[in-house]
Design an enzyme around this catalytic site. Structure first.
Site, PDB file in Angstrom:
ATOM      1  N   TYR A   1      -3.206  37.632  33.853  1.00 26.05           N
ATOM      2  CA  TYR A   1      -2.887  37.749  32.425  1.00 26.05           C
ATOM      3  C   TYR A   1      -1.857  38.851  32.228  1.00 26.05           C
ATOM      4  O   TYR A   1      -1.991  39.943  32.795  1.00 26.05           O
ATOM      5  CB  TYR A   1      -4.157  38.086  31.629  1.00 26.05           C
ATOM      6  CG  TYR A   1      -3.923  38.236  30.147  1.00 26.05           C
ATOM      7  CD1 TYR A   1      -3.530  37.146  29.368  1.00 26.05           C
ATOM      8  CD2 TYR A   1      -4.091  39.469  29.511  1.00 26.05           C
ATOM      9  CE1 TYR A   1      -3.318  37.279  28.001  1.00 26.05           C
ATOM     10  CE2 TYR A   1      -3.887  39.609  28.142  1.00 26.05           C
ATOM     11  CZ  TYR A   1      -3.496  38.505  27.393  1.00 26.05           C
ATOM     12  OH  TYR A   1      -3.293  38.650  26.041  1.00 26.05           O
TER      13      TYR A   1
ATOM     14  N   ASP B   1       2.097  44.618  37.139  1.00 26.42           N
ATOM     15  CA  ASP B   1       1.490  44.789  35.829  1.00 26.42           C
ATOM     16  C   ASP B   1       0.212  45.603  36.030  1.00 26.42           C
ATOM     17  O   ASP B   1      -0.823  45.086  36.411  1.00 26.42           O
ATOM     18  CB  ASP B   1       1.192  43.431  35.188  1.00 26.42           C
ATOM     19  CG  ASP B   1       0.584  43.564  33.801  1.00 26.42           C
ATOM     20  OD1 ASP B   1       0.301  44.718  33.390  1.00 26.42           O
ATOM     21  OD2 ASP B   1       0.379  42.540  33.131  1.00 26.42           O
TER      22      ASP B   1
ATOM     23  N   LYS C   1      -3.538  50.237  28.072  1.00 32.78           N
ATOM     24  CA  LYS C   1      -4.951  50.609  28.071  1.00 32.78           C
ATOM     25  C   LYS C   1      -5.181  52.107  28.295  1.00 32.78           C
ATOM     26  O   LYS C   1      -5.040  52.887  27.361  1.00 32.78           O
ATOM     27  CB  LYS C   1      -5.723  49.718  29.051  1.00 32.78           C
ATOM     28  CG  LYS C   1      -5.633  48.241  28.630  1.00 32.78           C
ATOM     29  CD  LYS C   1      -6.560  47.308  29.357  1.00 32.78           C
ATOM     30  CE  LYS C   1      -6.591  45.930  28.698  1.00 32.78           C
ATOM     31  NZ  LYS C   1      -5.695  44.946  29.239  1.00 32.78           N
TER      32      LYS C   1
END
Ligand SMILES: *Cc1c(COP(=O)(O)O)cnc(C)c1O
Length: 334
Positions: free
Chosen positions: A144, A239, A267
């Site tokens: 993702y 990522d 995050k």
């Protein structure tokens, strides 16, 4: 357990927001319960509107690595708020945070602060395309990378194919340059490079896949990606939105000892505030406006309150002795 207030709020919320939520996973569809409406949280605990107390294993999907309401972080944000919520102009906190990030991710020779992981990935890919002058990208099935159009794709069968959009509202035009490979399957990557080698701007990967369950890279997989991208002049993007400051203070890159050309963080780096970043090799980042012709901007990018949370979170990680050893010990126990 009484969840009547949550149930009531959920009903009301459904009249205002699609599915009553502002991010689909919060609807708890896979959990089979009504979404809990949270009132407050502290440390490892979280309390809903009905006063039920829970141990929070979700940690806001990553950012709360220090637990909820870590006092130094909260104080840093409060102090920043007192000076103004946003300036739309430069402030020195941006430099402090960039310095801290670069210290732990030295391959991010230059970086840009943005507001979400989605934005970081989208911008990194644009920079890679601008830098290489190529269109195509490779992503892995099951990884993702946020909800930008070109990355919302799934494989047709188990075979690698031209990507097809995996949701309504994403045009084929948006995904026609997205090629799909299989995680931990070197052959699927080789085939794509054989066919499209000179057209591939970037290969993006979660260096430790965390959005299809946690699937670590097989031994040699990341090294293989490093090698094949180098050979074809393709930008390797890690990522690390979820692995950054989680697997180690230098993320998966440091943990596995493989250095990408570009990295995205989110995050944890925002310490619970909307902040993310992308960066990498100088020559790539110099393509970004105003230095170069790859345009990317943001009204709230580098927001002083978010930056304060990021700085203090990283400082805490640095100053708590054996932080990652202790985290690993607890994780293994769970
Ligand atoms: C969470 C996540 C994103 C998206 O970040 P948002 O801040 O939700 O946009 C991108 N990549 C990975 C690996 C993620 O875990």
């Amino acid at each position: 357990m009484n969840t009547s207030r949550s149930e009531q709020l959920y009903k009301t919320a459904c009249g205002f927001m699609p599915g009553g939520v502002n991010s689909p996973v919060r609807a708890c569809k896979a959990v089979g319960t009504v979404p809990l409406f949270i009132d407050h949280a502290k440390g490892s605990r979280i309390w809903d509107e009905d006063g039920n107390e829970f141990i929070d294993y979700v940690c806001s999907w990553g950012p709360n690595i220090l637990g909820h309401c870590c006092e130094p972080v909260i104080n840093a944000v409060k102090a920043a708020c007192d000076k103004g919520l946003t300036f739309g102009a430069c402030h020195k906190g941006e430099i402090t945070l960039a310095e801290l990030i670069k210290k732990h991710f030295p391959s991010m020779e230059m970086l840009r602060l943005v507001n979400s992981g989605t934005e970081a990935v989208m911008s990194a890919i644009r920079a890679a395309r601008g830098y290489t002058g190529r269109d195509k990208i490779i992503k892995f099935e099951g990884c993702y990378h946020g909800h930008s159009d070109g990355l919302l794709v799934k494989a047709g069968s188990g075979l690698m194919t031209q990507a097809i959009p995996s949701g309504a509202g994403v045009t084929e035009g948006c995904t026609k340059d997205t090629l799909l490979a299989k995680y931990n399957d070197t052959e699927s990557v080789e085939k794509l490079f054989e066919e499209y080698g000179s057209e591939i701007a970037a290969l993006i990967v979660e260096p430790c896949a965390a959005n299809m369950g946690v699937v670590p890279p097989e031994k040699g997989f990341l090294e293989f990606l490093r090698e094949i991208t180098k050979k074809h002049g393709t930008v390797l993007i890690f990522d690390e939105v979820i692995t950054g400051f989680r697997l180690s203070e230098g993320g998966a890159s440091k943990y596995f000892g493989v250095i990408p050309d570009m990295t995205t963080l989110g995050k944890i780096v925002g310490g619970g505030m909307p902040l993310a970043c992308y960066g990498g090799k100088l020559e790539i980042m110099q393509c970004v406006a105003p230095l170069g012709s790859v345009y990317q901007a943001g009204t709230l990018s580098g927001n002083p309150c978010a930056v304060a949370a990021g700085i203090e979170t990283i400082r805490q990680i640095e100053s708590i002795p054996n932080f990652y050893e202790e985290l690993d010990r607890k994780s293994a126990m769970i």
